[in-house]
Design a protein around this motif. Sequence first.
Motif, mmCIF file in Angstrom:
data_model
loop_
_atom_site.group_PDB
_atom_site.id
_atom_site.type_symbol
_atom_site.label_atom_id
_atom_site.label_comp_id
_atom_site.label_asym_id
_atom_site.label_seq_id
_atom_site.Cartn_x
_atom_site.Cartn_y
_atom_site.Cartn_z
ATOM 1 N N UNK A 486 -3.062 8.780 -7.737
ATOM 2 C CA UNK A 486 -1.937 8.101 -7.106
ATOM 3 C C UNK A 486 -1.772 8.569 -5.669
ATOM 4 N N UNK A 487 -1.916 9.860 -5.439
ATOM 5 C CA UNK A 487 -1.802 10.369 -4.081
ATOM 6 C C UNK A 487 -2.887 9.835 -3.178
ATOM 7 N N UNK A 488 -4.108 9.705 -3.697
ATOM 8 C CA UNK A 488 -5.188 9.158 -2.891
ATOM 9 C C UNK A 488 -4.874 7.732 -2.470
ATOM 10 N N UNK A 489 -4.372 6.919 -3.392
ATOM 11 C CA UNK A 489 -4.062 5.541 -3.049
ATOM 12 C C UNK A 489 -2.819 5.457 -2.184
ATOM 13 N N UNK A 490 -1.891 6.416 -2.348
ATOM 14 C CA UNK A 490 -0.734 6.438 -1.456
ATOM 15 C C UNK A 490 -1.171 6.642 -0.022
ATOM 16 N N UNK A 491 -2.170 7.541 0.156
ATOM 17 C CA UNK A 491 -2.661 7.765 1.509
ATOM 18 C C UNK A 491 -3.305 6.530 2.083
ATOM 19 N N UNK A 492 -4.083 5.822 1.272
ATOM 20 C CA UNK A 492 -4.697 4.592 1.750
ATOM 21 C C UNK A 492 -3.651 3.550 2.082
ATOM 22 N N UNK A 493 -2.624 3.457 1.261
ATOM 23 C CA UNK A 493 -1.572 2.472 1.513
ATOM 24 C C UNK A 493 -0.813 2.806 2.794
ATOM 25 N N UNK A 494 -0.486 4.102 2.976
ATOM 26 C CA UNK A 494 0.227 4.503 4.171
ATOM 27 C C UNK A 494 -0.589 4.199 5.421
ATOM 28 N N UNK A 495 -1.925 4.397 5.317
ATOM 29 C CA UNK A 495 -2.774 4.123 6.470
ATOM 30 C C UNK A 495 -2.760 2.630 6.789
ATOM 31 N N UNK A 496 -2.793 1.786 5.747
ATOM 32 C CA UNK A 496 -2.768 0.339 5.974
ATOM 33 C C UNK A 496 -1.473 -0.085 6.618
ATOM 34 N N UNK A 497 -0.331 0.494 6.164
ATOM 35 C CA UNK A 497 0.960 0.144 6.740
ATOM 36 C C UNK A 497 1.045 0.620 8.182
ATOM 37 N N UNK A 498 0.506 1.828 8.453
ATOM 38 C CA UNK A 498 0.536 2.353 9.823
ATOM 39 C C UNK A 498 -0.279 1.460 10.747
ATOM 40 N N UNK A 499 -1.421 0.993 10.269
ATOM 41 C CA UNK A 499 -2.232 0.090 11.092
ATOM 42 C C UNK A 499 -1.480 -1.193 11.406
ATOM 43 N N UNK A 500 -0.725 -1.679 10.442
ATOM 44 C CA UNK A 500 0.069 -2.884 10.691
ATOM 45 C C UNK A 500 1.101 -2.622 11.768
ATOM 46 N N UNK A 501 1.751 -1.441 11.726
ATOM 47 C CA UNK A 501 2.757 -1.112 12.731
ATOM 48 C C UNK A 501 2.111 -0.994 14.106
ATOM 49 N N UNK A 502 0.888 -0.393 14.167
ATOM 50 C CA UNK A 502 0.213 -0.263 15.455
ATOM 51 C C UNK A 502 -0.114 -1.634 16.032
ATOM 52 N N UNK A 572 11.928 4.746 3.663
ATOM 53 C CA UNK A 572 12.620 4.264 4.856
ATOM 54 C C UNK A 572 11.698 3.398 5.707
ATOM 55 N N UNK A 573 12.295 2.777 6.702
ATOM 56 C CA UNK A 573 11.552 1.919 7.614
ATOM 57 C C UNK A 573 10.504 2.746 8.355
ATOM 58 N N UNK A 574 9.234 2.305 8.268
ATOM 59 C CA UNK A 574 8.152 3.016 8.942
ATOM 60 C C UNK A 574 7.790 2.345 10.256
ATOM 61 N N UNK A 575 8.732 1.563 10.788
ATOM 62 C CA UNK A 575 8.491 0.911 12.059
ATOM 63 C C UNK A 575 8.113 -0.552 11.942
ATOM 64 N N UNK A 576 8.004 -1.067 10.710
ATOM 65 C CA UNK A 576 7.617 -2.464 10.549
ATOM 66 C C UNK A 576 8.813 -3.370 10.278
#
Length: 611
Positions: A486-502, A572-576
């Motif tokens: 679960x933690x591994x996929x959480x990291x992948x998900x967070x990276x995808x969301x961060x890329x969207x914000x960028x 919380x809101x991650x900027x998106x």
Amino acid sequence: MSWGTELWDQFDNLEKHTQWGIDILEKYIKFVKERTEIELNYAKQLRNLSKKYQPKKNSKEEEEYKYTACKAFLSTLNEMNDYAGQHEVISENMTSQITVDLMRYVQELKQERKSNFHDGRKAQQHIETCWKQLESSKRRFERDCKEADRAQQYFEKMDADINVTKADVEKARQQAQIRHQMAEDSKADYSSTLQRFNQEQWEYYHTHIPNIFQKIQEMEERRIVRIGESMKTYAEVDRQVIPIIGKCLDGIVKAAESINQKNDSQLVVEAYKSGFEPPGDIEFEDYTQPMKRTVSDNSLSSAKEGKPELKFGGKSRGKLWPFIKKNKPPPPPPASASPSAVPNGPQSPKQQKEPLSHRFNEFMTSKPKIHCFRSLKRGLSLKLGATPEDFSNLPPEQRRKKLQQKVDDLNKEIQKETDQRDAITKMKDVYLKNPQMGDPASLDHKLTEVTQNIEKLRLETQKFEAWLAEVEGRLPARSEQARRQSGMYDGQTHQAVTNCAQDRESSPDGSYTEEQSQERELKVLATDFDDEFDDEEPLPAIGTCKALYTFEGQNEGTISVIEGEMLSVIEEDKGDGWTRIRRSEDEEGYVPTSYVEVYLDKNAKGAKTYI
């Protein structure tokens, strides 16, 4: 009372009457035939009617028949089918017991009538012949008497004439004697013929005709009795099916009495219950206080760089990116709840604004932006046109029912495979004890295949039972390996969301373009999915929030909220422009950050401090 004595001179009328009786019998047979045809047609129409309203297999109508009223209607259709069968029985019995017998009897009756009247006509012809003989004998006697009288007169004339010779006189005397003898012979013949005729006539009117008419009378009486018996049979055929028809009607009444309105109401609840809690009371909002909107222009970049975010007093508004059009400021909240709707309130920016419904429609028609791995998987399933295996697209209560039904079906399959395995095992034991009956090794492949099927079904059952336990709130703690996954996929998900914000930051106006969305979507879809990710344990709440406006969450991953509703914040809101919230244990999703007022718990893990 006998027709032979009473109707001795009514031969022709009796002949007409007996023919009329046969016609009446044939008319009754025709009546019964038409009745049987009516019964058959009626039964056929009843069966077609029952079949027409029967629920179709594997259709929505079949699901509706779980209600007691529909079950009663189905029982009524089945009883009507049995009711139609009884009318078919009526038709069959009337045909076999009345129509066939009467038709055979009519043929016999016609033959008997023909024979009796033939004997009567024969007797009539005989008496007529005797009468003709008598008349002939009488005329001959009368003629001979006249001839004898003329011969006697001629003799007397010749005998008185002195000029006639003795020889002529003697000749005249002899001729007179001959004529007298012929008259005597004719008299005797006439007498005997008359006696014989009188005898024949007496026998005709006192023996032959009475006997013949008596037979005709008995024949006619049998016909009358037979038609009466047929009418009784006609009634009995109907009476025999009355108890069964009564049972059919009793079945309909029993089905009607089995209707339970409370049970049907409960089934409606089970069919449509979502499991959500009703909305709370709407709080009063004071629009006399001005609403300050001070949103930092570089809030996204500050969130990205990990800088502390500003903590606004009152109602905070972030960027609602799904509703933003190019070169357009963020839209205002709904007019009914907007502070700008208050007279003398602070004026909105002077740029032209489009209604929120237009922005929302544009958001609904655009491709959804998926912000977590769970939402990404579900979005992919919807794109492929398939229902999620765990029924996560359904409300909690309906999901629980579907999962329970799936578990029950799998258990039935397991029981079926188990019975098959036991049967193969017993057969193998028989082959081992009696090798001549078969080779035990020939069953090993089938036994292995059935065992593997049982194991697959059990694993499938455990998976669905785990989802069911999750829905029911009794899912046990997961293993350490599941947490690492679960933690591994959480990291992948967070990276995808961060890329969207960028990507949104790289856009000149902060909007999220379609090309960027598709590019990131393809990158995320290339990630290797794991089915155990759906079993991740719920995230802890990091605060609470209050819904400022009503939001209709119709896209995958979003959740609907009602103005004034209090919910838990789990991300919380991650900027998106989106905040992840939870209403209950099984109901969570994203809402626009500008639609809620967030109160973060400072002691919560992962909570940021707003200044």
